[in-house]
Design a protein around this motif. Sequence first.
Motif, PDB file in Angstrom:
ATOM      1  N   ASN A  97      18.919  52.487  20.804  1.00 18.80           N
ATOM      2  CA  ASN A  97      18.908  53.602  21.739  1.00 18.80           C
ATOM      3  C   ASN A  97      19.031  53.139  23.182  1.00 18.80           C
ATOM      4  OD1 ASN A  97      18.316  55.558  19.630  1.00 18.80           O
ATOM      5  ND2 ASN A  97      16.290  54.616  19.578  1.00 18.80           N
ATOM      6  N   SER A  98      19.293  54.101  24.040  1.00 16.85           N
ATOM      7  CA  SER A  98      19.328  53.825  25.476  1.00 16.85           C
ATOM      8  C   SER A  98      17.902  53.934  26.001  1.00 16.85           C
ATOM      9  CB  SER A  98      20.230  54.822  26.182  1.00 16.85           C
ATOM     10  OG  SER A  98      20.191  54.609  27.583  1.00 16.85           O
ATOM     11  N   ILE A  99      17.287  52.814  26.256  1.00 17.64           N
ATOM     12  CA  ILE A  99      15.905  52.802  26.732  1.00 17.64           C
ATOM     13  C   ILE A  99      15.873  53.262  28.181  1.00 17.64           C
ATOM     14  CG2 ILE A  99      13.879  51.359  27.125  1.00 17.64           C
ATOM     15  CD1 ILE A  99      14.989  49.446  24.976  1.00 17.64           C
ATOM     16  N   ILE A 100      14.946  54.136  28.507  1.00 13.86           N
ATOM     17  CA  ILE A 100      14.858  54.613  29.884  1.00 13.86           C
ATOM     18  C   ILE A 100      14.483  53.453  30.804  1.00 13.86           C
ATOM     19  CG2 ILE A 100      14.286  56.968  29.201  1.00 13.86           C
ATOM     20  CD1 ILE A 100      11.368  56.362  29.851  1.00 13.86           C
ATOM     21  N   VAL A 101      14.897  53.564  32.053  1.00 12.82           N
ATOM     22  CA  VAL A 101      14.730  52.460  32.986  1.00 12.82           C
ATOM     23  C   VAL A 101      13.272  52.056  33.123  1.00 12.82           C
ATOM     24  CG1 VAL A 101      15.005  51.765  35.385  1.00 12.82           C
ATOM     25  CG2 VAL A 101      16.823  53.035  34.250  1.00 12.82           C
ATOM     26  N   SER A 102      12.389  53.039  33.158  1.00 16.23           N
ATOM     27  CA  SER A 102      10.971  52.731  33.363  1.00 16.23           C
ATOM     28  C   SER A 102      10.368  51.961  32.204  1.00 16.23           C
ATOM     29  CB  SER A 102      10.189  54.026  33.598  1.00 16.23           C
ATOM     30  OG  SER A 102      10.305  54.874  32.489  1.00 16.23           O
ATOM     31  N   ALA A 103      11.029  51.947  31.062  1.00 16.09           N
ATOM     32  CA  ALA A 103      10.488  51.270  29.872  1.00 16.09           C
ATOM     33  C   ALA A 103      11.305  50.069  29.445  1.00 16.09           C
ATOM     34  CB  ALA A 103      10.406  52.264  28.717  1.00 16.09           C
ATOM     35  N   ILE A 104      12.351  49.757  30.154  1.00 21.23           N
ATOM     36  CA  ILE A 104      13.273  48.727  29.685  1.00 21.23           C
ATOM     37  C   ILE A 104      12.658  47.336  29.756  1.00 21.23           C
ATOM     38  CG2 ILE A 104      14.516  48.069  31.809  1.00 21.23           C
ATOM     39  CD1 ILE A 104      17.116  48.619  30.083  1.00 21.23           C
ATOM     40  N   ARG A 105      11.592  47.183  30.520  1.00 27.26           N
ATOM     41  CA  ARG A 105      10.922  45.892  30.622  1.00 27.26           C
ATOM     42  C   ARG A 105       9.743  45.761  29.650  1.00 27.26           C
ATOM     43  NH1 ARG A 105      13.000  47.315  35.440  1.00 27.26           N
ATOM     44  NH2 ARG A 105      13.919  45.700  36.777  1.00 27.26           N
ATOM     45  N   ASP A 106       9.539  46.773  28.844  1.00 26.03           N
ATOM     46  CA  ASP A 106       8.391  46.781  27.928  1.00 26.03           C
ATOM     47  C   ASP A 106       8.752  46.197  26.570  1.00 26.03           C
ATOM     48  OD1 ASP A 106       7.281  50.048  29.104  1.00 26.03           O
ATOM     49  OD2 ASP A 106       7.049  48.039  29.954  1.00 26.03           O
ATOM     50  N   VAL A 107       7.916  45.309  26.089  1.00 28.65           N
ATOM     51  CA  VAL A 107       8.116  44.699  24.772  1.00 28.65           C
ATOM     52  C   VAL A 107       8.196  45.777  23.690  1.00 28.65           C
ATOM     53  CG1 VAL A 107       7.002  43.274  23.018  1.00 28.65           C
ATOM     54  CG2 VAL A 107       7.025  42.519  25.399  1.00 28.65           C
ATOM     55  N   ASP A 108       7.368  46.778  23.794  1.00 25.83           N
ATOM     56  CA  ASP A 108       7.280  47.806  22.757  1.00 25.83           C
ATOM     57  C   ASP A 108       8.498  48.720  22.706  1.00 25.83           C
ATOM     58  OD1 ASP A 108       3.708  48.240  23.288  1.00 25.83           O
ATOM     59  OD2 ASP A 108       4.822  46.808  22.062  1.00 25.83           O
ATOM     60  N   SER A 109       9.389  48.633  23.678  1.00 24.48           N
ATOM     61  CA  SER A 109      10.571  49.500  23.698  1.00 24.48           C
ATOM     62  C   SER A 109      11.666  49.015  22.753  1.00 24.48           C
ATOM     63  CB  SER A 109      11.128  49.582  25.118  1.00 24.48           C
ATOM     64  OG  SER A 109      10.206  50.196  25.991  1.00 24.48           O
ATOM     65  N   TYR A 110      11.562  47.802  22.261  1.00 24.00           N
ATOM     66  CA  TYR A 110      12.629  47.197  21.466  1.00 24.00           C
ATOM     67  C   TYR A 110      12.228  47.146  19.999  1.00 24.00           C
ATOM     68  CZ  TYR A 110      14.527  45.886  25.971  1.00 24.00           C
ATOM     69  OH  TYR A 110      15.031  45.928  27.247  1.00 24.00           O
ATOM     70  N   ASP A 111      13.129  47.575  19.130  1.00 23.89           N
ATOM     71  CA  ASP A 111      12.850  47.618  17.694  1.00 23.89           C
ATOM     72  C   ASP A 111      13.159  46.308  16.986  1.00 23.89           C
ATOM     73  OD1 ASP A 111      13.756  51.104  16.998  1.00 23.89           O
ATOM     74  OD2 ASP A 111      11.946  50.182  17.810  1.00 23.89           O
ATOM     75  N   TYR A 112      14.082  45.530  17.527  1.00 27.30           N
ATOM     76  CA  TYR A 112      14.554  44.352  16.798  1.00 27.30           C
ATOM     77  C   TYR A 112      14.399  43.088  17.655  1.00 27.30           C
ATOM     78  CZ  TYR A 112      16.647  48.073  14.101  1.00 27.30           C
ATOM     79  OH  TYR A 112      16.829  49.208  13.367  1.00 27.30           O
ATOM     80  N   TRP A 113      14.011  42.011  16.975  1.00 23.93           N
ATOM     81  CA  TRP A 113      13.750  40.752  17.663  1.00 23.93           C
ATOM     82  C   TRP A 113      14.369  39.588  16.911  1.00 23.93           C
ATOM     83  CZ3 TRP A 113      11.244  40.422  22.341  1.00 23.93           C
ATOM     84  CH2 TRP A 113      10.655  41.608  22.789  1.00 23.93           C
ATOM     85  N   GLY A 114      14.872  38.625  17.669  1.00 22.48           N
ATOM     86  CA  GLY A 114      15.358  37.391  17.085  1.00 22.48           C
ATOM     87  C   GLY A 114      14.220  36.408  16.879  1.00 22.48           C
ATOM     88  N   GLN A 115      14.563  35.237  16.366  1.00 24.03           N
ATOM     89  CA  GLN A 115      13.548  34.262  15.985  1.00 24.03           C
ATOM     90  C   GLN A 115      13.041  33.435  17.158  1.00 24.03           C
ATOM     91  OE1 GLN A 115      16.717  33.771  15.874  1.00 24.03           O
ATOM     92  NE2 GLN A 115      17.196  31.620  16.166  1.00 24.03           N
ATOM     93  N   GLY A 116      13.691  33.467  18.284  1.00 25.72           N
ATOM     94  CA  GLY A 116      13.259  32.691  19.442  1.00 25.72           C
ATOM     95  C   GLY A 116      13.936  31.335  19.507  1.00 25.72           C
ATOM     96  N   THR A 117      14.169  30.885  20.720  1.00 26.68           N
ATOM     97  CA  THR A 117      14.743  29.564  20.935  1.00 26.68           C
ATOM     98  C   THR A 117      13.998  28.908  22.099  1.00 26.68           C
ATOM     99  OG1 THR A 117      16.809  28.342  21.330  1.00 26.68           O
ATOM    100  CG2 THR A 117      16.582  30.446  22.463  1.00 26.68           C
ATOM    101  N   GLN A 118      13.657  27.647  21.925  1.00 29.66           N
ATOM    102  CA  GLN A 118      12.836  26.942  22.910  1.00 29.66           C
ATOM    103  C   GLN A 118      13.680  26.467  24.084  1.00 29.66           C
ATOM    104  OE1 GLN A 118       9.342  26.180  22.917  1.00 29.66           O
ATOM    105  NE2 GLN A 118       9.792  25.525  25.011  1.00 29.66           N
ATOM    106  N   VAL A 119      13.200  26.754  25.277  1.00 25.74           N
ATOM    107  CA  VAL A 119      13.791  26.219  26.508  1.00 25.74           C
ATOM    108  C   VAL A 119      12.715  25.409  27.210  1.00 25.74           C
ATOM    109  CG1 VAL A 119      14.718  26.774  28.783  1.00 25.74           C
ATOM    110  CG2 VAL A 119      15.456  28.074  26.779  1.00 25.74           C
ATOM    111  N   THR A 120      13.011  24.148  27.469  1.00 26.20           N
ATOM    112  CA  THR A 120      12.073  23.271  28.153  1.00 26.20           C
ATOM    113  C   THR A 120      12.733  22.705  29.401  1.00 26.20           C
ATOM    114  OG1 THR A 120      11.031  22.666  26.049  1.00 26.20           O
ATOM    115  CG2 THR A 120      10.586  21.249  27.944  1.00 26.20           C
ATOM    116  N   VAL A 121      12.075  22.912  30.533  1.00 20.23           N
ATOM    117  CA  VAL A 121      12.599  22.418  31.806  1.00 20.23           C
ATOM    118  C   VAL A 121      11.648  21.340  32.308  1.00 20.23           C
ATOM    119  CG1 VAL A 121      13.375  23.020  34.122  1.00 20.23           C
ATOM    120  CG2 VAL A 121      13.533  24.702  32.270  1.00 20.23           C
ATOM    121  N   SER A 122      12.176  20.142  32.454  1.00 18.96           N
ATOM    122  CA  SER A 122      11.348  19.027  32.904  1.00 18.96           C
ATOM    123  C   SER A 122      11.432  18.882  34.422  1.00 18.96           C
ATOM    124  CB  SER A 122      11.794  17.735  32.231  1.00 18.96           C
ATOM    125  OG  SER A 122      13.126  17.431  32.604  1.00 18.96           O
ATOM    126  N   SER A 123      10.336  18.428  35.000  1.00 18.95           N
ATOM    127  CA  SER A 123      10.299  18.290  36.465  1.00 18.95           C
ATOM    128  C   SER A 123      10.789  16.926  36.913  1.00 18.95           C
ATOM    129  CB  SER A 123       8.876  18.521  36.960  1.00 18.95           C
ATOM    130  OG  SER A 123       7.993  17.622  36.339  1.00 18.95           O
TER     131      SER A 123
END
Length: 123
Positions: A97-123
């Motif tokens: 769906n088209s998530i309203i702007v006020s909710a587009i940053r909310d985790v709960d607004s999204y129904d589907y999720w991927g498995q995640g990918t690690q990003v590591t930034v070294s100093s």
Amino acid sequence: VQLQAFGGGLVQAGGSLRLSCAASSRTFTMGWFRQAPGKEREFVAAIRWSGGNTYLGDSVKGRFTISRDNAKNTVDLQMNSLKPEDTAVYYCAADPNSIIVSAIRDVDSYDYWGQGTQVTVSS
């Protein structure tokens, strides 16, 4: 809808990485979140079907860009000028769906999720 994310890895501060996420079918809103150890999942970026409306988290504005290829059902996150505080597991998210702007940053607004990918930034 199944989501599969690619492109994580280890990079030095100031470097760049590009994450990609492939969806098994069309979704209207696609986004990226990240979660560092001991922290809550944080909004990074989102984009609507048209591609003309993009949204970025305050901590990544000016450094990250989001784009999508509707023909391929993919969304990319280009990350430049990476900082150690960008280190996290990055998750692709989508909603039919088209998530309203006020909710587009909310985790709960999204129904589907991927498995995640690690990003590591070294100093």
